[in-house]
Every structure is written in C-alpha cells, then in structure tokens.
Scaffold this active site. Structure first.
Site, short mmCIF file in Angstrom:
data_model
loop_
_atom_site.label_atom_id
_atom_site.label_comp_id
_atom_site.label_asym_id
_atom_site.label_seq_id
_atom_site.Cartn_x
_atom_site.Cartn_y
_atom_site.Cartn_z
N ASP A 260 0.94 -1.06 -0.04
CA ASP A 260 0.09 -0.03 0.22
C ASP A 260 1.09 1.29 0.06
O ASP A 260 2.05 1.18 0.61
CB ASP A 260 -0.86 -0.22 1.10
CG ASP A 260 -2.14 0.91 1.15
OD1 ASP A 260 -2.08 1.53 0.28
OD2 ASP A 260 -2.95 0.68 1.91
N GLU B 39 -10.00 2.28 -0.44
CA GLU B 39 -9.14 1.74 -1.29
C GLU B 39 -9.68 1.60 -2.72
O GLU B 39 -10.96 1.15 -2.61
CB GLU B 39 -8.42 0.38 -0.71
CG GLU B 39 -7.63 0.52 0.61
CD GLU B 39 -6.33 1.23 0.47
OE1 GLU B 39 -5.96 1.65 -0.55
OE2 GLU B 39 -5.69 1.34 1.60
N HIS C 132 -4.05 11.76 4.34
CA HIS C 132 -3.79 10.60 4.97
C HIS C 132 -2.64 10.14 5.64
O HIS C 132 -2.63 9.80 6.58
CB HIS C 132 -4.28 9.47 3.81
CG HIS C 132 -4.24 7.99 4.40
ND1 HIS C 132 -5.19 7.57 5.20
CD2 HIS C 132 -3.24 7.03 3.92
CE1 HIS C 132 -4.75 6.24 5.65
NE2 HIS C 132 -3.86 5.91 4.92
N GLU D 6 -9.26 4.21 5.56
CA GLU D 6 -9.53 4.84 4.07
C GLU D 6 -10.40 3.84 3.22
O GLU D 6 -10.28 2.73 3.51
CB GLU D 6 -8.09 4.85 3.86
CG GLU D 6 -7.29 3.60 3.84
CD GLU D 6 -6.02 3.83 3.35
OE1 GLU D 6 -5.67 4.32 2.40
OE2 GLU D 6 -5.00 3.22 4.34
#
Length: 115
Positions: free
Chosen positions: A24, A99, A31, A97
């Site tokens: 990731d 994705e 973020h 979050e």
C-alpha cells in the site's frame, strides 16, 4: 428498473480474487499526515522526503474486505501502566481509508520485465 440492473440488497458481494499479499502507498497528503500523527504523536507527521519518495508499506491482506463489512477496532495496549499492567482494549483512535485496487494480468517471473 433497467433489466440489467440488480438492487444492491438483492446480491451478495464477494472479493473477485484472493488477496494473499499487497503493498500500500500513501497517496494523499491528508491521509499520510493522519497516519503520521498516530505513529509519531510528538513529532512532525510527515518525513522530510515524503513529497519526493512514495512511502509504501506491507499491507495486511486480512483487512481487505467487501463493502458493508463491519469495522472492528483492533485491540492492544492503550498506554503506560497505571497500576502494574498497561490498559488493554479497543483502539481509541482509528484511521480508515477507502481503497481502490487494480488487478492487472497474470503473475510474472521476477526479472522478466516487459517484452
């Protein structure tokens, strides 16, 4: 209703593939700063080179779930011991979050490159 559309509550969502592993990357400054504040509460949230070098990390494949899966706060130690043992329980702060993932092609042999 359109003949090719099915209401979401009439279907069961599934992951289209198994997710054994992934990397990731922090793609937004917002973020990355939020995560940095969690990991480094008494320091600058972003490393000095954040704008010049993407930060990638090994993701936990077990956290990849379909939409609608309930979020369970992870448990762990919540601070220094107050009476011999550190307090333990669900995290007090949680960064989450959305994705977007891409699956492209098939596996390739390391070093084979594009031909």
């Amino acid at each position: 209703m359109e003949p090719n559309l099915v209401p979401l509550d009439a279907v069961t969502l599934h992951r289209p593939i198994g997710v054994p592993n992934y990397v990731d990357f922090y793609s937004s400054r917002h973020h990355a700063e939020n995560v940095g504040r969690l990991f480094r509460p008494n320091a600058e949230p972003l490393p000095a080179n954040w704008r010049h070098l993407p930060i990638g990390y090994h993701g936990r494949a077990g956290t990849v779930q379909v939409s609608g899966t309930p979020v369970v706060r992870p448990c762990g130690q919540l601070g220094p011991p107050s009476d011999g043992l550190p307090p333990f329980g669900p995290s007090r702060r949680l960064d989450f979050e959305a994705e977007v993932g891409f699956v492209v092609g098939a596996p390739s042999e390391p070093g084979s490159g594009w031909r």
